[in-house]
Design a protein around this motif. Structure first.
Motif, mmCIF file in Angstrom:
data_model
loop_
_atom_site.group_PDB
_atom_site.id
_atom_site.type_symbol
_atom_site.label_atom_id
_atom_site.label_comp_id
_atom_site.label_asym_id
_atom_site.label_seq_id
_atom_site.Cartn_x
_atom_site.Cartn_y
_atom_site.Cartn_z
ATOM 1 N N GLN A 14 0.818 -1.206 0.000
ATOM 2 C CA GLN A 14 0.000 0.000 0.000
ATOM 3 C C GLN A 14 0.857 1.263 0.000
ATOM 4 O OE1 GLN A 14 -3.468 0.135 2.510
ATOM 5 N NE2 GLN A 14 -3.196 2.323 2.890
ATOM 6 N N ARG A 15 1.946 1.263 0.740
ATOM 7 C CA ARG A 15 2.798 2.471 0.805
ATOM 8 C C ARG A 15 3.342 2.831 -0.584
ATOM 9 N NH1 ARG A 15 6.470 -1.334 3.496
ATOM 10 N NH2 ARG A 15 8.019 -1.910 1.945
ATOM 11 N N GLU A 60 0.598 4.828 -2.181
ATOM 12 C CA GLU A 60 0.542 6.158 -1.560
ATOM 13 C C GLU A 60 1.614 7.065 -2.151
ATOM 14 O OE1 GLU A 60 0.953 5.302 2.630
ATOM 15 O OE2 GLU A 60 -0.876 4.102 2.641
ATOM 16 N N ARG A 64 -3.191 10.039 0.514
ATOM 17 C CA ARG A 64 -3.137 9.688 1.934
ATOM 18 C C ARG A 64 -3.418 8.205 2.118
ATOM 19 N NH1 ARG A 64 -5.899 14.831 2.370
ATOM 20 N NH2 ARG A 64 -4.498 16.290 3.442
ATOM 21 N N ARG A 65 -3.023 7.709 3.266
ATOM 22 C CA ARG A 65 -3.222 6.297 3.591
ATOM 23 C C ARG A 65 -4.699 5.923 3.491
ATOM 24 N NH1 ARG A 65 -1.003 4.926 9.145
ATOM 25 N NH2 ARG A 65 0.882 5.581 8.069
ATOM 26 N N SER A 66 -5.583 6.786 4.002
ATOM 27 C CA SER A 66 -7.018 6.470 3.989
ATOM 28 C C SER A 66 -7.557 6.357 2.564
ATOM 29 C CB SER A 66 -7.799 7.529 4.772
ATOM 30 O OG SER A 66 -7.609 8.812 4.202
ATOM 31 N N THR A 67 -7.077 7.203 1.665
ATOM 32 C CA THR A 67 -7.507 7.145 0.262
ATOM 33 C C THR A 67 -7.041 5.844 -0.378
ATOM 34 O OG1 THR A 67 -7.409 9.551 0.109
ATOM 35 C CG2 THR A 67 -7.367 8.329 -1.977
ATOM 36 N N THR A 75 -6.247 3.061 1.160
ATOM 37 C CA THR A 75 -6.968 1.950 1.797
ATOM 38 C C THR A 75 -8.348 1.771 1.177
ATOM 39 O OG1 THR A 75 -5.806 2.248 3.894
ATOM 40 C CG2 THR A 75 -7.913 1.095 3.989
ATOM 41 N N GLY A 76 -9.077 2.877 1.030
ATOM 42 C CA GLY A 76 -10.420 2.809 0.451
ATOM 43 C C GLY A 76 -10.416 2.277 -0.969
ATOM 44 N N THR A 77 -9.481 2.738 -1.770
ATOM 45 C CA THR A 77 -9.399 2.277 -3.163
ATOM 46 C C THR A 77 -9.056 0.795 -3.220
ATOM 47 O OG1 THR A 77 -8.731 4.488 -3.866
ATOM 48 C CG2 THR A 77 -8.314 2.689 -5.404
ATOM 49 N N GLN A 81 -9.643 -1.434 -0.930
ATOM 50 C CA GLN A 81 -10.800 -2.197 -0.457
ATOM 51 C C GLN A 81 -11.832 -2.360 -1.572
ATOM 52 O OE1 GLN A 81 -11.891 0.114 3.000
ATOM 53 N NE2 GLN A 81 -10.698 -1.198 4.382
#
Length: 171
Positions: free
Chosen positions: A62-63, A66, A72-75, A77-79, A81
């Motif tokens: 994931q990094r 990013e 951002r991490r949350s963006t 993560t959402g994508t 998922q």
């Protein structure tokens, strides 16, 4: 063109980069929709393309997304998922560090890899048509320098904002 004569064409560089970028994206994604990839947003397609191309050569986390997409991490993560929910990838824990999850394309995504690579090959040939190789080399060097200039500008702005925040907290 008047701009070319008085040497101010450089002022239009951003406009031309933006225009060509939109044309390229439109053609790539239009072709993909014809091939049945219309369940993804453009951003999801960009990320899936990156995953499909990068996992040919290395493990991906994931990094990496990013950093590549400057999100951002949350963006990220959402994508991820959503791509997982749609059946394009899964994340598996790494044996050395269970907190790290390697991004793995599914069979459904891997079936798209060949089409993606063919689309890139065709588009690259279209882009280069009628342009001498030495001009392309200069063009790519110039684009790399523009990218570096923009990155340096982003870093400078981040430093300035960081310094402003420290100045306020010191008062």
């Amino acid at each position: 063109m008047k701009e070319e004569r008085d040497g101010t064409m450089g002022e239009d560089a951003g406009k031309w980069i933006n225009r060509v970028s939109h044309q390229l994206k439109r053609q790539m994604f239009c072709e993909e929709q014809q091939q049945g990839q219309n369940d993804l947003t453009n951003m999801q397609k960009h990320i899936l393309h990156f995953i499909l191309l990068e996992t040919i050569h290395r493990d991906l986390y994931q990094r990496d997304l990013e950093k590549e997409f400057k999100v951002r991490r949350s963006t990220a993560t959402g994508t991820l998922q959503l791509l997982e929910k749609k059946g394009y990838l899964y994340r598996e824990p790494v044996k050395e560090d269970a907190r790290l999850k390697r991004i793995v394309p599914t069979r459904r995504a891997l079936e798209l890899r060949g089409q993606l690579l063919e689309n890139i090959r065709r588009r690259e040939a279209q882009i280069r048509k009628g342009i001498p190789e030495e001009d392309m080399e200069i063009f790519v060097r110039v684009l790399m320098q523009i990218s570096a200039n923009l990155s340096n500008g982003e870093k400078q702005k981040e430093m300035e904002l960081s310094m402003e925040g420290k100045g306020e907290s010191d008062e």
